[in-house]
Write a protein that holds these residues in place. Structure first.
Motif, PDB file in Angstrom:
ATOM      1  N   ALA A 170       0.813  -1.218   0.000  1.00  0.00           N
ATOM      2  CA  ALA A 170       0.000   0.000   0.000  1.00  0.00           C
ATOM      3  C   ALA A 170       0.847   1.268   0.000  1.00  0.00           C
ATOM      4  N   GLY A 171       2.174   1.097   0.112  1.00  0.00           N
ATOM      5  CA  GLY A 171       3.060   2.258   0.139  1.00  0.00           C
ATOM      6  C   GLY A 171       3.189   2.896   1.499  1.00  0.00           C
ATOM      7  N   LEU A 172       2.845   2.127   2.560  1.00  0.00           N
ATOM      8  CA  LEU A 172       2.939   2.652   3.913  1.00  0.00           C
ATOM      9  C   LEU A 172       4.262   2.250   4.558  1.00  0.00           C
ATOM     10  N   ARG A 173       4.738   3.107   5.433  1.00  0.00           N
ATOM     11  CA  ARG A 173       5.968   2.809   6.153  1.00  0.00           C
ATOM     12  C   ARG A 173       5.681   1.771   7.240  1.00  0.00           C
ATOM     13  N   THR A 174       6.520   0.769   7.338  1.00  0.00           N
ATOM     14  CA  THR A 174       6.324  -0.271   8.358  1.00  0.00           C
ATOM     15  C   THR A 174       7.302  -0.060   9.504  1.00  0.00           C
ATOM     16  N   TYR A 175       6.914  -0.549  10.676  1.00  0.00           N
ATOM     17  CA  TYR A 175       7.724  -0.397  11.881  1.00  0.00           C
ATOM     18  C   TYR A 175       8.031  -1.779  12.456  1.00  0.00           C
ATOM     19  N   PRO A 176       9.115  -1.896  13.194  1.00  0.00           N
ATOM     20  CA  PRO A 176       9.466  -3.186  13.800  1.00  0.00           C
ATOM     21  C   PRO A 176       8.365  -3.657  14.754  1.00  0.00           C
ATOM     22  N   GLY A 177       8.305  -4.972  14.925  1.00  0.00           N
ATOM     23  CA  GLY A 177       7.330  -5.528  15.858  1.00  0.00           C
ATOM     24  C   GLY A 177       6.204  -6.234  15.131  1.00  0.00           C
ATOM     25  N   ALA A 178       5.523  -7.070  15.879  1.00  0.00           N
ATOM     26  CA  ALA A 178       4.437  -7.872  15.294  1.00  0.00           C
ATOM     27  C   ALA A 178       3.190  -7.021  15.082  1.00  0.00           C
ATOM     28  N   ARG A 179       2.453  -7.353  14.042  1.00  0.00           N
ATOM     29  CA  ARG A 179       1.166  -6.717  13.772  1.00  0.00           C
ATOM     30  C   ARG A 179       0.055  -7.713  14.119  1.00  0.00           C
ATOM     31  N   ARG A 180      -1.069  -7.194  14.599  1.00  0.00           N
ATOM     32  CA  ARG A 180      -2.159  -8.072  15.011  1.00  0.00           C
ATOM     33  C   ARG A 180      -3.069  -8.457  13.860  1.00  0.00           C
ATOM     34  N   VAL A 181      -2.893  -7.849  12.712  1.00  0.00           N
ATOM     35  CA  VAL A 181      -3.725  -8.168  11.547  1.00  0.00           C
ATOM     36  C   VAL A 181      -2.809  -8.616  10.412  1.00  0.00           C
ATOM     37  N   PRO A 182      -3.290  -9.525   9.527  1.00  0.00           N
ATOM     38  CA  PRO A 182      -2.429 -10.023   8.443  1.00  0.00           C
ATOM     39  C   PRO A 182      -2.139  -8.986   7.367  1.00  0.00           C
ATOM     40  N   GLY A 183      -3.027  -8.007   7.213  1.00  0.00           N
ATOM     41  CA  GLY A 183      -2.831  -7.000   6.177  1.00  0.00           C
ATOM     42  C   GLY A 183      -2.922  -5.607   6.740  1.00  0.00           C
ATOM     43  N   LEU A 184      -3.701  -4.752   6.079  1.00  0.00           N
ATOM     44  CA  LEU A 184      -3.866  -3.373   6.542  1.00  0.00           C
ATOM     45  C   LEU A 184      -4.820  -3.306   7.726  1.00  0.00           C
ATOM     46  N   ARG A 185      -4.567  -2.347   8.609  1.00  0.00           N
ATOM     47  CA  ARG A 185      -5.539  -2.032   9.644  1.00  0.00           C
ATOM     48  C   ARG A 185      -6.664  -1.196   9.024  1.00  0.00           C
ATOM     49  N   ARG A 186      -7.804  -1.209   9.652  1.00  0.00           N
ATOM     50  CA  ARG A 186      -8.935  -0.438   9.139  1.00  0.00           C
ATOM     51  C   ARG A 186      -8.588   1.044   9.026  1.00  0.00           C
ATOM     52  N   GLU A 187      -7.926   1.564  10.054  1.00  0.00           N
ATOM     53  CA  GLU A 187      -7.616   2.994  10.032  1.00  0.00           C
ATOM     54  C   GLU A 187      -6.598   3.328   8.936  1.00  0.00           C
ATOM     55  N   GLU A 188      -5.713   2.369   8.609  1.00  0.00           N
ATOM     56  CA  GLU A 188      -4.746   2.595   7.537  1.00  0.00           C
ATOM     57  C   GLU A 188      -5.454   2.664   6.184  1.00  0.00           C
ATOM     58  N   LEU A 189      -6.396   1.741   5.975  1.00  0.00           N
ATOM     59  CA  LEU A 189      -7.140   1.757   4.713  1.00  0.00           C
ATOM     60  C   LEU A 189      -8.013   2.999   4.625  1.00  0.00           C
ATOM     61  N   ALA A 190      -8.617   3.390   5.748  1.00  0.00           N
ATOM     62  CA  ALA A 190      -9.447   4.594   5.752  1.00  0.00           C
ATOM     63  C   ALA A 190      -8.629   5.817   5.356  1.00  0.00           C
ATOM     64  N   ALA A 191      -7.418   5.920   5.883  1.00  0.00           N
ATOM     65  CA  ALA A 191      -6.554   7.059   5.553  1.00  0.00           C
ATOM     66  C   ALA A 191      -6.184   7.056   4.074  1.00  0.00           C
ATOM     67  N   LEU A 192      -5.886   5.884   3.548  1.00  0.00           N
ATOM     68  CA  LEU A 192      -5.534   5.781   2.131  1.00  0.00           C
ATOM     69  C   LEU A 192      -6.710   6.168   1.228  1.00  0.00           C
ATOM     70  N   ALA A 193      -7.932   5.847   1.679  1.00  0.00           N
ATOM     71  CA  ALA A 193      -9.122   6.137   0.870  1.00  0.00           C
ATOM     72  C   ALA A 193      -9.679   7.530   1.117  1.00  0.00           C
ATOM     73  N   GLY A 194      -9.141   8.234   2.147  1.00  0.00           N
ATOM     74  CA  GLY A 194      -9.592   9.590   2.427  1.00  0.00           C
ATOM     75  C   GLY A 194     -10.924   9.657   3.144  1.00  0.00           C
ATOM     76  N   VAL A 195     -11.228   8.639   3.968  1.00  0.00           N
ATOM     77  CA  VAL A 195     -12.453   8.657   4.769  1.00  0.00           C
ATOM     78  C   VAL A 195     -12.065   8.481   6.239  1.00  0.00           C
ATOM     79  N   SER A 196     -12.998   8.764   7.131  1.00  0.00           N
ATOM     80  CA  SER A 196     -12.697   8.629   8.555  1.00  0.00           C
ATOM     81  C   SER A 196     -12.673   7.154   8.949  1.00  0.00           C
ATOM     82  N   PRO A 197     -11.876   6.787   9.946  1.00  0.00           N
ATOM     83  CA  PRO A 197     -11.855   5.401  10.415  1.00  0.00           C
ATOM     84  C   PRO A 197     -13.229   4.906  10.846  1.00  0.00           C
ATOM     85  N   ASP A 198     -14.020   5.792  11.478  1.00  0.00           N
ATOM     86  CA  ASP A 198     -15.360   5.394  11.923  1.00  0.00           C
ATOM     87  C   ASP A 198     -16.250   5.069  10.733  1.00  0.00           C
TER      88      ASP A 198
END
Length: 278
Positions: free
Chosen positions: A24-52
């Motif tokens: 998705a072109g996002l910067r990743t950080y060290p450490g485990a992620r709790r989801v296999p792909g994007l978080r909801r808030e990450e996708l919301a930001a990419l699409a230009g809508v609010s996380p809610d």
């Protein structure tokens, strides 16, 4: 008319889980992620809508969604043209569907008669066989009477797996196309019943259905192992009529001068009747 949003929710979750932050072109950080792909808030930001807003959409709690927002989400998920159209259909208001008897389109039947030198079959909604010629019945070992579903033949008739060499590839693509079809006609009781029956009785169908792949019914290559004629190779082409968009004429094309082209007249001669059954 209210629409069941479960299919939309499942499709969005599946595609979000498939996309990594790097893709998705996002910067990743060290450490485990709790989801296999994007978080909801990450996708919301990419699409230009609010996380809610996005959370409500994915959970099926967002009643109205604009085409612009859906296209933005499709772009963020890098959906292809078919997947994007599928997303729009899943989110569109449900339309009443009449479950009326199907009649073979006269124009497509005329085309069938002109193509009696190759295998041809006419399919309607839910893959119902509306008409077929003797060559396609010989090549596939199809029943001579109309009214059967091609999906029943493909998944429940053992001859299909014996005849179609690339059965898994062809069957998986057919399931993906059937999912695309359901998004267009979510109120089609016959189609819903067919899918439910095959999901409960055929493990491979259920496996491919759970993959959430979507495709259009499109040209393909089908390789047949005929007990008498040997290996046959066909290109599969789909023709439709403007007056009957739910019907498809499936034409088995052959390369001129190929071994398949040479053996088809012999197959036709074994059945002196070239009549179309409908």
């Amino acid at each position: 008319m209210n629409k069941d949003r479960s299919a939309l929710s499942a499709f969005l979750r599946d595609r979000r889980d498939r996309m990594t932050p790097a893709e998705a072109g996002l910067r990743t950080y060290p450490g485990a992620r709790r989801v296999p792909g994007l978080r909801r808030e990450e996708l919301a930001a990419l699409a230009g809508v609010s996380p809610d807003y996005y959370s409500k959409l994915e959970q099926g709690r967002q009643a109205n969604v604009s085409t612009e927002v859906l296209r933005a989400i499709a772009g963020a998920l890098k959906l292809d043209e078919v997947e994007s159209a599928h997303l729009l259909d899943l989110a569109s208001p449900a339309m009443p569907t009449e479950d009326v008897a199907q009649q073979a389109d006269p124009g497509l039947l005329q085309v069938m008669k002109a193509l009696d030198h190759v295998p041809v079959i006419l399919l309607g909604r839910s893959g119902v066989i509306l008409a077929s010629n003797s060559l396609v019945r010989s090549v596939l070992s199809l029943p001579s009477s109309a009214g059967h579903s091609m999906f029943h033949y493909l998944f429940r008739n053992p001859i299909a797996r014996e005849r179609i060499v690339n059965w898994s590839q062809f069957a998986a693509a057919s399931v993906a196309a059937l999912r695309r079809d359901l998004a267009r006609r979510p109120g089609d009781s016959t189609l819903i019943a067919l899918i439910g029956e095959l999901r409960s009785s055929e493990s491979l169908f259920e496996q491919w259905w759970s993959d959430h792949e979507v495709r259009e019914f499109e040209r393909a290559t089908k390789i047949i192992q005929h007990p008498a004629a040997g290996t046959l190779q066909f290109g599969i082409e789909f023709l439709t009529s403007p007056s009957e968009p739910d019907q498809s004429l499936i034409v088995y094309t052959v390369e001129e001068g190929s071994s398949t082209a040479k053996v088809l007249p012999i197959l036709a001669s074994w059945d002196p009747s070239s009549a179309i059954t409908s």
